[in-house]
Design a protein around this motif. Structure first.
Motif, short mmCIF file in Angstrom:
data_model
loop_
_atom_site.label_atom_id
_atom_site.label_comp_id
_atom_site.label_asym_id
_atom_site.label_seq_id
_atom_site.Cartn_x
_atom_site.Cartn_y
_atom_site.Cartn_z
N THR A 1 6.61 2.95 5.94
CA THR A 1 7.14 4.19 5.37
C THR A 1 8.51 4.50 5.95
N THR B 1 0.81 -1.22 0.00
CA THR B 1 0.00 0.00 0.00
C THR B 1 0.84 1.28 0.00
N PRO C 1 2.65 4.53 -1.19
CA PRO C 1 2.34 5.42 -2.31
C PRO C 1 3.57 5.63 -3.20
N TRP D 1 -1.92 14.75 -4.10
CA TRP D 1 -0.74 13.89 -4.10
C TRP D 1 -0.58 13.23 -2.73
N PRO D 2 -0.32 11.92 -2.69
CA PRO D 2 -0.06 11.26 -1.41
C PRO D 2 1.39 11.48 -0.98
N PRO E 1 3.94 10.46 2.11
CA PRO E 1 4.10 9.67 3.33
C PRO E 1 4.43 10.53 4.54
N GLY F 1 0.06 12.86 4.41
CA GLY F 1 -1.29 12.60 3.93
C GLY F 1 -1.44 13.12 2.51
N MET F 2 -2.63 13.51 2.16
CA MET F 2 -2.90 13.99 0.81
C MET F 2 -2.64 15.49 0.74
N ARG G 1 1.58 0.88 8.32
CA ARG G 1 1.87 2.04 7.46
C ARG G 1 3.05 2.84 8.02
#
Length: 505
Positions: free
Chosen positions: A377, A92, A94, A456-457, A459, A462-463, A373
């Motif tokens: 990352t 998962t 990005p 855009w994601p 790490p 967030g967005m 997550r």
């Protein structure tokens, strides 16, 4: 080699032709610098493959130079990372590369050596550094070769010569840290009675054992115990590894035909300084640790990606020498954070039932999406953030590899970074930024493009809403962002910091 009267063309001398030194050599050549690459080993096959595995951020950085496919072809992909042997789900992440590559260090080095040779940097094998002296305009380096002693002269010297770095010792740089509390034996072997799982981990009262199948037919076996029966400086034998496996796991799995044997500890150390004048340190010469989670080779290559473009800019005369101080500022802090993460993993690797209970708890926690997550990352290198001016959340992070259109042609952001130059990516559709950056023409590529409006994601953040424009350093990290309401003086400050003063400044 140039004479002392030709300092302007004096090469950068890199000591150590492992992954860090080779990566640095390729980055310097892309930036126009001459390089001499020294290696004490007589050939690449002497020390085996200490590191195994390439993390997603390292793959991304190779992709930024258009060479990732060479490494992807060398090893199978795995969407599983690990934290002290606890599986992490990378799928998962990005990134275009939400996986690690099960590539051996020797394979990584060979691919990097091929690229370096294509760029005009051969390796000088059987060359050992015996002394160095900094002078006002460079570094004099004494070396010993099979045909006798020689003194080389370079504009700068970078020690990429491993944990026992002679460059670090000759410069008197402190190497503080924590002493070992356990010892591990490692071997690439064939197993007549292999474990049922491709990655096997077992913990007993006296130690820990892992057996990982990297390629069909052979495994990497690692045993960890409090002490080693043999002396610390003795070579590991297959008999010693078998005996350790039996003590820890009750079996040696029919171990035979070793390709490579070695040992390591959980000692963690970091150089106090990464730069002393014209001498710099990178990779294991700057930091050592337990090889937990596949960090070592990746840390070193990322050191090189950070340093290479900066040193090349200084040598071209584009940027002042003070730019090299940002290598120390950025990488020392990032490497220190990784070492903290490795120390935490070393605790989980300790032998004994109490640690087993903690290990079981961590295994359960990693099953939660937020925990997976966070650790993924961190282990993957995607969460790196360098200090940057401004309040926008994107500067300091690596730029996402977003699909874009340039003049009607489909492309992606990482394609723009292949020349190893800064990129000012402009989504505004006006010529204002091109005019504002005229003083840096030739040092930054101004690209007008369009992209989808999807956030855009990023790490750790967030967005993030698509910016109007952004300045991307040659290593892929964002240094400035415009959301249509910022003073362009901040852009000029960022250009001056990372690309040097403007032509008429």
């Amino acid at each position: 080699m140039p004479t002392r009267n030709d300092q302007s063309s004096a090469p950068v001398i890199i000591v150590g032709a492992g992954p860090t030194g080779l990566t640095l050599a390729t980055e310097l050549r892309r930036g126009g610098a001459d390089v001499v690459l020294l290696e004490r080993r007589p050939n690449r096959g002497v020390d085996g493959s200490r590191a195994a595995g390439m993390q997603p951020r390292t793959i991304e950085m190779l992709d930024q130079r258009g060479v990732a496919e060479r490494f992807l072809a060398a090893g199978p992909r795995s969407n599983l990372g690990n934290f002290a042997g606890i599986m992490l789900d990378y799928s998962t992440l990005p990134s275009r590369f939400p996986y690690a590559i099960n590539i051996m260090q020797a394979e990584t080095e060979q691919a990097l050596e091929d690229i370096a040779a294509e760029l005009g940097v051969p390796v000088r094998w059987s060359t050992e550094v015996t002394g160095l002296r900094q002078v006002a305009d460079g570094v004099e380096v004494a070396v010993e070769r099979p045909n006798g002693a020689e003194t080389l002269f370079g504009s700068y010297l970078v020690g990429c010569d491993g944990g026992r770095s002679i460059v670090r010792k000759l410069m008197g740089v402190g190497f503080p840290g924590t002493d070992p509390t356990m010892v591990a034996l490692i071997g690439d072997v064939e197993l007549d009675e292999p474990p049922q799982r491709p990655l096997f981990l077992d913990r007993r009262q006296c130690g820990l054992i892992t057996a990982i199948q990297f390629r069909p037919g052979w495994y990497r076996v690692v045993t960890t115990e409090r002490e080693r029966a043999a002396r610390p400086d003795e070579p590991v034998t297959i008999e010693e590894l078998r005996a350790s496996a039996v003590r820890v796991a009750g079996t040696d799995f029919g171990m035979r035909s070793p390709r490579w044997l070695s040992h390591f500890s959980d000692a963690v150390r970091q150089a106090e300084q990464y730069r002393v004048g014209r001498v710099l340190l990178a990779g294991d010469a700057a930091h050592i640790h337990l090889p937990a989670g596949g960090q070592g080779m990746n840390m070193g290559m990322q050191d090189a990606f950070n340093l290479g473009w900066k040193l090349a800019a200084v040598l071209r005369g584009d940027a002042p020498e003070g730019l090299l101080d940002t290598y120390q500022d950025e990488r020392h802090a990032v490497d220190a954070d990784v070492l903290k993460l490795v120390r935490a993993q070393s605790v989980l690797c300790e032998p004994g039932p109490r640690m087993g209970e903690l290990y079981d708890l961590f295994t359960h926690l990693v099953g939660f999406d937020n925990v997976n997550r966070y650790l993924s990352t961190s282990q993957s290198g995607l969460d790196i953030r360098y200090p940057m001016a401004g309040e926008h959340p994107l500067p300091g992070h690596r730029v996402p590899d977003v699909n874009i259109h340039c003049g009607g042609t489909a492309s992606r952001i990482y394609n723009l970074l292949q020349p190893a130059k800064a990129v000012l990516l402009d989504f505004s559709g006006s010529d204002q930024l091109r005019t504002a950056t005229a003083q840096w023409r030739g040092r930054v590529n101004v690209v007008q493009a369009s992209c989808p409006s999807d956030p855009w994601p990023v790490p750790g953040v967030g967005m993030v809403t698509v910016p109007t424009a952004l300045l991307i350093r040659p290593d892929g990290y964002v240094s400035w962002v415009n959301d249509a309401d910022q003073d362009l003086s901040l852009l000029r400050e960022s250009l001056t910091t990372w690309c040097g003063p403007g032509a008429h400044a």
